[in-house]
Design a protein around this motif. Structure first.
Motif, PDB file in Angstrom:
ATOM      1  N   GLN A   8       0.818  -1.199   0.000  1.00 46.81           N
ATOM      2  CA  GLN A   8       0.000   0.000   0.000  1.00 46.81           C
ATOM      3  C   GLN A   8       0.857   1.257   0.000  1.00 46.81           C
ATOM      4  N   SER A   9       2.007   1.227   0.688  1.00 49.25           N
ATOM      5  CA  SER A   9       2.912   2.387   0.658  1.00 49.25           C
ATOM      6  C   SER A   9       3.508   2.575  -0.722  1.00 49.25           C
ATOM      7  N   LEU A  10       3.828   1.466  -1.373  1.00 46.57           N
ATOM      8  CA  LEU A  10       4.330   1.546  -2.741  1.00 46.57           C
ATOM      9  C   LEU A  10       3.262   2.110  -3.681  1.00 46.57           C
ATOM     10  N   MET A  11       2.008   1.744  -3.439  1.00 43.53           N
ATOM     11  CA  MET A  11       0.919   2.272  -4.267  1.00 43.53           C
ATOM     12  C   MET A  11       0.791   3.777  -4.086  1.00 43.53           C
ATOM     13  N   HIS A  12       0.931   4.275  -2.861  1.00 39.43           N
ATOM     14  CA  HIS A  12       0.858   5.723  -2.626  1.00 39.43           C
ATOM     15  C   HIS A  12       1.993   6.457  -3.334  1.00 39.43           C
ATOM     16  N   ASP A  13       3.178   5.845  -3.371  1.00 45.30           N
ATOM     17  CA  ASP A  13       4.295   6.487  -4.083  1.00 45.30           C
ATOM     18  C   ASP A  13       4.057   6.512  -5.586  1.00 45.30           C
ATOM     19  N   LEU A  14       3.349   5.546  -6.098  1.00 47.50           N
ATOM     20  CA  LEU A  14       3.134   5.483  -7.548  1.00 47.50           C
ATOM     21  C   LEU A  14       2.072   6.463  -8.038  1.00 47.50           C
ATOM     22  N   ILE A  15       1.308   7.087  -7.122  1.00 45.29           N
ATOM     23  CA  ILE A  15       0.292   8.064  -7.539  1.00 45.29           C
ATOM     24  C   ILE A  15       0.745   9.486  -7.213  1.00 45.29           C
ATOM     25  N   LEU A  16       2.053   9.706  -7.071  1.00 51.43           N
ATOM     26  CA  LEU A  16       2.585  11.036  -6.789  1.00 51.43           C
ATOM     27  C   LEU A  16       2.141  12.023  -7.871  1.00 51.43           C
ATOM     28  N   GLN A  17       1.611  13.211  -7.440  1.00 48.92           N
ATOM     29  CA  GLN A  17       1.113  14.200  -8.393  1.00 48.92           C
ATOM     30  C   GLN A  17       1.755  15.580  -8.233  1.00 48.92           C
ATOM     31  N   ASP A  18       2.482  15.843  -7.148  1.00 51.57           N
ATOM     32  CA  ASP A  18       3.042  17.186  -6.961  1.00 51.57           C
ATOM     33  C   ASP A  18       4.532  17.128  -6.690  1.00 51.57           C
ATOM     34  N   THR A  19       4.952  17.283  -5.450  1.00 55.02           N
ATOM     35  CA  THR A  19       6.380  17.326  -5.123  1.00 55.02           C
ATOM     36  C   THR A  19       6.692  16.282  -4.068  1.00 55.02           C
ATOM     37  N   TYR A  20       7.995  15.966  -3.993  1.00 55.64           N
ATOM     38  CA  TYR A  20       8.490  15.070  -2.943  1.00 55.64           C
ATOM     39  C   TYR A  20       9.800  15.649  -2.429  1.00 55.64           C
ATOM     40  N   GLN A  21       9.799  16.022  -1.136  1.00 55.57           N
ATOM     41  CA  GLN A  21      10.957  16.652  -0.481  1.00 55.57           C
ATOM     42  C   GLN A  21      11.454  17.870  -1.261  1.00 55.57           C
ATOM     43  N   GLY A  22      10.505  18.689  -1.694  1.00 58.11           N
ATOM     44  CA  GLY A  22      10.830  19.942  -2.376  1.00 58.11           C
ATOM     45  C   GLY A  22      11.147  19.806  -3.841  1.00 58.11           C
ATOM     46  N   VAL A  23      11.134  18.610  -4.378  1.00 59.37           N
ATOM     47  CA  VAL A  23      11.424  18.400  -5.800  1.00 59.37           C
ATOM     48  C   VAL A  23      10.099  18.121  -6.509  1.00 59.37           C
ATOM     49  N   ALA A  24       9.799  18.969  -7.503  1.00 57.35           N
ATOM     50  CA  ALA A  24       8.543  18.813  -8.244  1.00 57.35           C
ATOM     51  C   ALA A  24       8.694  17.705  -9.290  1.00 57.35           C
ATOM     52  N   CYS A  25       7.633  16.958  -9.467  1.00 60.18           N
ATOM     53  CA  CYS A  25       7.649  15.901 -10.475  1.00 60.18           C
ATOM     54  C   CYS A  25       7.274  16.472 -11.837  1.00 60.18           C
ATOM     55  N   MET A  26       7.676  15.805 -12.876  1.00 58.72           N
ATOM     56  CA  MET A  26       7.416  16.239 -14.251  1.00 58.72           C
ATOM     57  C   MET A  26       6.341  15.363 -14.864  1.00 58.72           C
ATOM     58  N   ASP A  27       5.408  16.031 -15.564  1.00 57.69           N
ATOM     59  CA  ASP A  27       4.339  15.265 -16.199  1.00 57.69           C
ATOM     60  C   ASP A  27       4.842  14.450 -17.375  1.00 57.69           C
ATOM     61  N   ASP A  28       5.833  14.966 -18.072  1.00 59.04           N
ATOM     62  CA  ASP A  28       6.349  14.274 -19.249  1.00 59.04           C
ATOM     63  C   ASP A  28       7.873  14.238 -19.166  1.00 59.04           C
ATOM     64  N   VAL A  29       8.434  13.078 -19.048  1.00 53.48           N
ATOM     65  CA  VAL A  29       9.886  12.907 -18.953  1.00 53.48           C
ATOM     66  C   VAL A  29      10.411  12.621 -20.347  1.00 53.48           C
ATOM     67  N   SER A  30      11.333  13.462 -20.816  1.00 55.77           N
ATOM     68  CA  SER A  30      11.874  13.302 -22.160  1.00 55.77           C
ATOM     69  C   SER A  30      12.987  12.252 -22.182  1.00 55.77           C
ATOM     70  N   TYR A  31      13.349  11.863 -23.403  1.00 54.52           N
ATOM     71  CA  TYR A  31      14.430  10.904 -23.550  1.00 54.52           C
ATOM     72  C   TYR A  31      15.753  11.468 -23.053  1.00 54.52           C
ATOM     73  N   ALA A  32      15.941  12.803 -23.253  1.00 59.91           N
ATOM     74  CA  ALA A  32      17.178  13.443 -22.783  1.00 59.91           C
ATOM     75  C   ALA A  32      17.276  13.380 -21.269  1.00 59.91           C
ATOM     76  N   ASP A  33      16.137  13.577 -20.568  1.00 56.23           N
ATOM     77  CA  ASP A  33      16.157  13.466 -19.107  1.00 56.23           C
ATOM     78  C   ASP A  33      16.497  12.040 -18.664  1.00 56.23           C
ATOM     79  N   ILE A  34      15.936  11.057 -19.383  1.00 56.33           N
ATOM     80  CA  ILE A  34      16.227   9.665 -19.028  1.00 56.33           C
ATOM     81  C   ILE A  34      17.689   9.353 -19.259  1.00 56.33           C
TER      82      ILE A  34
END
Length: 510
Positions: A249-275
């Motif tokens: 269940q904790s892993l499921m909560h991490d997989l639905i992240l929609q905003d930030t984690y520890q001050g780092v904002a998540c990206m809606d679209d990760v490019s190949y260059a970022d990967i």
């Protein structure tokens, strides 16, 4: 509730798909049960002496008694104690004592295997437990020799001691309750393998889905380098961890992240260059909720409980009702008495000896009632004659006797139709367990019923001659043959001649 529902469904499907056993009569099922009891009994597969057996080998065979097995069992337990006495940074004298005792035990176990091979020759390897003992002892001796040849392999000697620990598994064959659990485990392995393949298929499907849905999600507390979906191998391990229910269940909560984690904002679209740059900070998706919950319901609640259903079903097959337990005790008594009479393991006894054995065996297989009262030997011999057992050199084979006893116990069932395939399987198992049956089948055999009838006739003719001779000596006026025949017909027939029924004696000459 899930466990009960899954087990109930499993039992229902088993009854619907039982196939041949579903259409077997009660007598046929009882015949299969008693036949399997004879086949699976550990002492029924004891090796036999073959070839030109010398007197020394016969004498050595008499030493292989239950007391000998108890001594070996005690040495195995003592070996386990020696292994348990090892600890880190032992004193030199203490370590030397452990090494000496381990060497002595290795020599003793090697002599035991060599002694049995000398007695039984190649028949020693006909029993799977003997093969297991041989492999364990030979491998342990090879590791010890290797450590003595090259000093760089000193750690192998410790591995050899631990390898001998595997002989403890043989104790399962001597302890009834442990043997039941072990047979439950072995008999359920094929079904567990099938369910395991089905389980792996679902884990594989969900691992592929996880890679496509969550491979770019940002690492967090539970979604980290040890549990993620960025590679196929790590995805498999992650789904297997979720199968055990660990923090899914904790892993499921991490997989639905929609905003930030520890001050780092998540990206809606990760490019190949970022990967390519290793900057994988993608957002999660709400698909994680049906993904993880469906996985838990299908895999953790249903498929894993199928393992429980299979093990319980196998355990139920091993633990039968009171009547089956009575049959097993009777089989145990019969094989024990047979082993006492057949000292050299030939698997052949004379009809007279078989009668002695069956008089000591309780019902339903033998002729001893619950009060310990047995039928007379003459009555037992007459009953055995009615079984029409085949004889080879005036002796009866163990397999033929077991087959007749199984039919007698089950009420002489009809072994055609749905039971014919099971009969063929039983014959193959008998041949694999007793290799001499391949030659025995083509040997000319006689019917014991005819032999018994000839014995009765011989005894009666001899009795008539003695009676006539006695009458001639005491009374000169001998009655004619017609009158003496009428008097003789009114008398009870004497019992059959024991020397004709005992293969250990030579024929008397009239």
């Amino acid at each position: 509730m899930f466990v009960g529902s899954v087990i109930d469904s499993f039992q229902s499907l088993k009854k619907e798909m039982a196939g041949e056993e579903l259409f077997m009569t009660r007598e046929q099922k009882r015949w299969v049960e008693i036949s399997r009891a004879f086949l699976t009994h550990p002492h029924s597969a004891q090796p036999k002496l073959v070839g030109n057996v010398s007197e020394m080998r016969k004498k050595a065979y008499t030493w292989l008694t239950p007391r000998f097995d108890n001594i070996v069992t005690g040495l195995i337990c003592f070996n386990n104690l020696i292994i348990a006495m090892v600890y880190y940074q032992m004193p030199r004298e203490y370590a030397a004592f452990i090494d000496i005792m381990s060497t002595i035990l290795s020599v003793v176990f090697s002599l035991e295997i060599a002694f049995k091979i000398y007695v039984f020759r190649f028949q020693f390897f006909a029993d799977n437990w003997n093969v297991f003992d041989f492999v364990v002892v030979a491998a342990a001796d090879a590791l010890i020799i290797l450590s003595q040849v090259d000093s760089s392999f000193n750690t192998i000697s410790s591995a050899a001691r631990v390898f001998r620990l595997l002989r403890t598994i043989k104790l399962l064959n001597t302890m009834k309750s442990f043997r039941t659990l072990f047979l439950t485990f072995v008999s359920s392995l094929p079904s567990l393998m099938n369910i395991g393949i089905l389980l792996f298929l679902f884990v594989y499907i969900y691992a592929i889905l996880g890679m496509n849905l969550f491979s770019t999600v940002m690492f967090q507390k539970e979604l980290n380098s040890q549990a993620n979906f960025r590679t196929f191998g790590m995805s498999l391990l992650t789904m297997f961890r979720c199968t055990t229910g660990e923090a899914w269940q904790s892993l499921m909560h991490d997989l639905i992240l929609q905003d930030t984690y520890q001050g780092v904002a998540c990206m809606d679209d990760v490019s190949y260059a970022d990967i390519a740059a290793g900057n994988i900070n993608g957002c999660g998706t709400y698909f994680a909720i049906p993904f993880m919950m469906s996985y838990q319901v299908i895999v953790a609640f249903v498929l894993l409980n199928l393992f429980v259903a299979v093990v319980l079903e196998a355990f139920a097959d091993e633990k039968k009702d009171e009547e089956s337990e009575r049959v097993r005790r009777s089989v145990q008594c019969f094989i024990d008495e047979w082993t006492k009479e057949d000292r050299f393991g030939t698997r052949f006894v004379s009809p007279f000896t078989l009668a002695v054995i069956l008089r000591k065996v309780p019902t339903p297989l033998g002729f001893m009632d619950s009060d310990g009262v047995s039928q007379t030997t003459a009555h037992v011999l007459k009953t055995i004659a009615g079984w029409h057992l085949p004889m080879l050199d005036r002796r009866l084979h163990f397999k033929d006797v077991c087959t007749v006893l199984a039919a007698r116990f089950s009420g002489t069932p009809d072994l055609t139709g749905n039971a014919s395939r099971l009969v063929q399987q039983m014959e193959k198992q008998w041949k694999s367990r007793f290799p001499e049956l391949k030659m025995y089948m083509f040997s000319p055999k006689a019917d014991f019923a005819e032999h018994y009838a000839a014995s009765v006739i011989y005894k009666w003719v001899k009795y008539r001659r003695l009676r006539k001779a006695y009458s001639s000596a005491t009374n000169p006026q001998i009655p004619d043959d017609h009158e003496s025949g009428q008097e003789a017909d009114q008398e009870e027939l004497p019992p059959p001649s024991p020397f004709l029924l005992d293969a250990g004696r030579d024929d008397e000459k009239s």
